[in-house]
Design an enzyme around this catalytic site. Structure first.
Site, PDB file in Angstrom:
ATOM      1  N   VAL A 311       0.821  -1.257   0.108  1.00 35.97           N
ATOM      2  CA  VAL A 311      -0.015  -0.204  -0.021  1.00 35.97           C
ATOM      3  C   VAL A 311       1.006   1.207  -0.117  1.00 35.97           C
ATOM      4  O   VAL A 311       1.883   1.224   0.575  1.00 35.97           O
ATOM      5  CB  VAL A 311      -1.083   0.038   1.305  1.00 35.97           C
ATOM      6  CG1 VAL A 311      -0.088   0.117   2.367  1.00 35.97           C
ATOM      7  CG2 VAL A 311      -1.947   1.085   1.277  1.00 35.97           C
ATOM      8  N   ASP A 312       0.182   2.271  -0.762  1.00 32.42           N
ATOM      9  CA  ASP A 312       1.246   3.616  -0.788  1.00 32.42           C
ATOM     10  C   ASP A 312       0.427   4.237   0.229  1.00 32.42           C
ATOM     11  O   ASP A 312      -0.267   3.875   1.168  1.00 32.42           O
ATOM     12  CB  ASP A 312       0.562   4.320  -1.874  1.00 32.42           C
ATOM     13  CG  ASP A 312       1.328   5.580  -2.341  1.00 32.42           C
ATOM     14  OD1 ASP A 312       2.442   5.773  -1.793  1.00 32.42           O
ATOM     15  OD2 ASP A 312       0.601   6.638  -2.566  1.00 32.42           O
ATOM     16  N   LYS A 313       1.587   5.396   0.901  1.00 34.00           N
ATOM     17  CA  LYS A 313       1.060   6.118   2.051  1.00 34.00           C
ATOM     18  C   LYS A 313       0.187   7.119   1.841  1.00 34.00           C
ATOM     19  O   LYS A 313      -1.103   7.486   2.138  1.00 34.00           O
ATOM     20  CB  LYS A 313       2.218   6.735   2.911  1.00 34.00           C
ATOM     21  CG  LYS A 313       2.149   7.421   3.998  1.00 34.00           C
ATOM     22  CD  LYS A 313       3.338   7.820   4.464  1.00 34.00           C
ATOM     23  CE  LYS A 313       3.853   8.835   3.772  1.00 34.00           C
ATOM     24  NZ  LYS A 313       3.128  10.321   3.822  1.00 34.00           N
ATOM     25  N   VAL A 506      -2.257  -1.038  -3.598  1.00 31.97           N
ATOM     26  CA  VAL A 506      -3.232  -0.014  -3.382  1.00 31.97           C
ATOM     27  C   VAL A 506      -2.679   1.252  -3.430  1.00 31.97           C
ATOM     28  O   VAL A 506      -1.724   1.459  -2.698  1.00 31.97           O
ATOM     29  CB  VAL A 506      -4.055  -0.142  -2.086  1.00 31.97           C
ATOM     30  CG1 VAL A 506      -5.206   1.094  -2.081  1.00 31.97           C
ATOM     31  CG2 VAL A 506      -4.548  -1.510  -1.828  1.00 31.97           C
TER      32      VAL A 506
END
Length: 612
Positions: A311-313, A506
């Site tokens: 997942v990206d932040k 994501v």
């Protein structure tokens, strides 16, 4: 007439003919004319058998062998053996099953169909002279000003140009309450105007807007077969061979051709050819109602099996913009005075940090003064005058170099995961304003939900600084933290995780697009995400809430479970019935009625995937 409408009418006719034949033939039989009844039942069977034969020939030309062959063999065998009543019942059973499948699939697709039906065809665009003209939706370009009337669907992504707009986004996000947007705020295409008419300035051509992409995605979703459905197609040949072997063995062992017919009748393939696609597409539709658009059955099944999430932040786990976290004021300065002076000066800058300070001051209803004689060092800070006082705002080193002795805020400036904005007033260090990108409130519960659904690893892969990324991860249940990642590095991270099972990525930015495409299933945060990431993804999250994705995963798992239940129960019952028929305990007509009951039960069970 549309092709789908024609097919629907043909299926209706193929149900009516054997149904009417059974009724009229039954009347003739009750009247004592069994010969006429036999002719009527046979005549009612022929159109269904002929239509099925044509479908099978078309399938064979595509090198596809389906279980429909069993139904055709049953009807032809009944006609040859003079068991026209059994043949007519099988014809009604098959045609009714196809019609029921069409109805069930229609119900299963209702959320996606509703999205397609809402797509606007035209828009009211302002001409240069201010006149309004109705134009095709494809003519809307960047910068065009359009009028969105009450009840209309927003035709393109854009910004609100009037005082405010009240939008109903329920068809896209599942949120029941309308949202109110003010001048300059972004409006997503596909929303419905739930208030007064307002003007919209397009920020994307209509063909490239969010809703246009959704429509294309929905149209493609129905074309993709899930792996489990393709497996069922391959299983068809095995099941066909078993059916013929059992039916032939029963005939040879008993010397009674009716045993062959009885086995064929109860071996109709509805549990496989109907239940699987209905359950999977019902799951896709159910996910769409919760604001998660999955591109088809294949992506839906992969979603059910995800074991690792990368997942990206920024914009995914966090809000994606800096917000006020703390104010450290030196003795003699009030926190609000410090913020007001800094924000007043920052009105002269378009830097994202400056915009965040101004927004924080507005949120506290602080009156801002116009700055003067402003000098900005790009990326470092700025200096100017506010209300007769010299104010310096920027990075700690920048401000310290331009001020005399003052309070030491060095430790606060180095706070992990945050940005420190130093403020000096009249050449004296006056305070430090701390900004941070806060974690979305629903994220911790969403990660816990993913764990319960079988996800074993979470990898946080961000292009942000390593310390900022680590600070966010320390507050969450994250297994691996990767900061300062390039797009190529994110792709490598996704590939490296595949050893542990299917990987979901994501993200919401342009730099996430390659990783989204490389993942087993890529999910784009589509409400405010980049168009490139949405196009590369296998699913789009229409509301920026990652907990909705956990809901979609639960829906995918339930849909797959229901599909397998339907197949196992349906095929299991059919196999049992085949054994009874092979030993002569199940006559052809009784077997046909029993199989019809099994088919209806299986399809109704598959439709359970529509419910929560």
């Amino acid at each position: 007439m549309a092709r789908s409408d024609t097919e629907h009418l043909i299926r209706q006719a193929l149900v009516v003919l054997p149904a009417a034949g059974l009724a009229v033939g039954g009347i003739a039989w009750l009247s004592g004319d069994s010969a006429l009844a036999t002719i009527i039942w046979g005549a009612a069977t022929l159109p269904v058998a002929a239509a099925l034969a044509v479908e099978i020939v078309v399938s064979l030309r595509r090198a596809e062998v389906g279980l429909d062959v069993v139904a055709l063999l049953a009807m032809v065998s009944a006609l040859i053996l003079g068991e026209t009543l059994a043949g007519c019942v099988v014809a009604l059973m098959y045609a009714g099953g196809q019609f029921l499948e069409s109805y069930a699939a229609g119900r299963a697709r209702r959320e996606m169909t509703a999205l397609l039906e809402r797509a606007p065809k035209t828009a009211m665009r302002y001409a240069k002279g201010g006149d309004l003209a109705e134009v095709p939706i494809d003519d809307i370009c960047i910068g065009d000003r359009v009028l969105v009337r009450g009840g209309e669907v927003v035709p393109a992504d854009g910004t609100i140009a009037g005082d405010k707009a009240v939008l109903d986004q329920s068809a896209l996000t599942g949120e029941a309450m309308p949202v109110t947007l003010v001048t300059g705020e972004a409006a997503m295409s596909g929303s419905t105007n739930a208030g007064m008419a307002f003007d919209l300035v397009a920020t994307r051509p209509a063909a490239e807007s969010t809703y246009a992409g959704i429509v294309r995605l929905v149209e493609a979703a129905g074309q993709d077969k899930a792996p489990i459905v393709r497996l069922a197609d391959r299983f068809a040949i095995v099941f066909l061979a078993v059916t013929v072997a059992v039916a032939g063995g029963a005939w040879i062992a008993s010397s009674d051709p009716l045993r062959w017919l009885a086995v064929m009748v109860v071996a109709t393939p509805c549990p496989l050819i109907l239940a699987l696609p209905v359950a999977i597409i019902a799951g896709v539709s159910r996910a769409a109602s919760r604001g998660v658009l999955v591109k088809g059955g294949g992506a839906m099944e992969v979603l059910a099996e995800v074991r690792t999430i990368v997942v990206d932040k920024t914009g995914t786990l966090t809000h994606g913009h800096a917000s006020l976290a703390a104010i450290h004021a030196a003795p003699g300065y009030a926190e609000e005075d410090l913020l007001r002076l800094a924000a007043s000066l920052d009105q002269a800058s378009n830097h994202v940090i400056a915009e965040a300070l101004v927004a924080a001051a507005h949120a506290r209803h602080l009156p801002l003064s116009p700055p003067s004689d402003v000098r900005e060092a790009q990326g470092s800070g700025l200096q100017g005058w506010v209300d007769g006082r010299e104010v310096t705002v920027g990075g700690f080193s920048y401000v310290q170099d331009r001020s005399r002795d003052g309070h030491d805020f060095g430790a606060s400036a180095r706070r992990e995961g945050a940005v420190g904005v130093a403020v000096a007033v009249d050449g004296v260090m006056a305070g430090l304003i701390v900004l941070s990108d806060e974690i979305r409130p629903e994220v911790p519960a969403a990660l816990a939900a993913f764990r319960r659904l079988g996800v074993r690893r979470f990898v946080l892969a961000s292009g942000d600084r390593a310390d900022v990324t680590a600070a966010v991860a320390s507050q969450l249940d994250i297994d691996t933290v990767l900061g300062e990642m390039t797009p190529q590095a994110k792709v490598m991270a996704v590939v490296a995780e595949r050893d542990t099972g299917p990987v979901m990525m994501v993200g919401d930015g342009v730099n996430d697009a390659p990783a989204l495409a490389a993942a087993d299933i890529g999910v784009a945060m589509g409400a405010h995400g980049a168009l490139a990431s949405a196009q590369a993804a296998h699913a789009i999250l229409l509301v920026d809430r990652i907990d909705r994705l956990a809901e979609a995963m639960a829906i995918a798992q339930r849909s797959r479970r229901i599909a397998l239940q339907s197949v196992v129960a349906g095929i299991g019952l059919s196999m049992i019935a085949m054994v009874f028929a092979a030993f002569g305990y199940l006559p052809p007509v009784t077997g046909a009625l029993l199989q019809e009951a099994i088919d209806v039960a299986v399809i109704l069970n598959a439709l359970r995937a529509l419910r929560g």
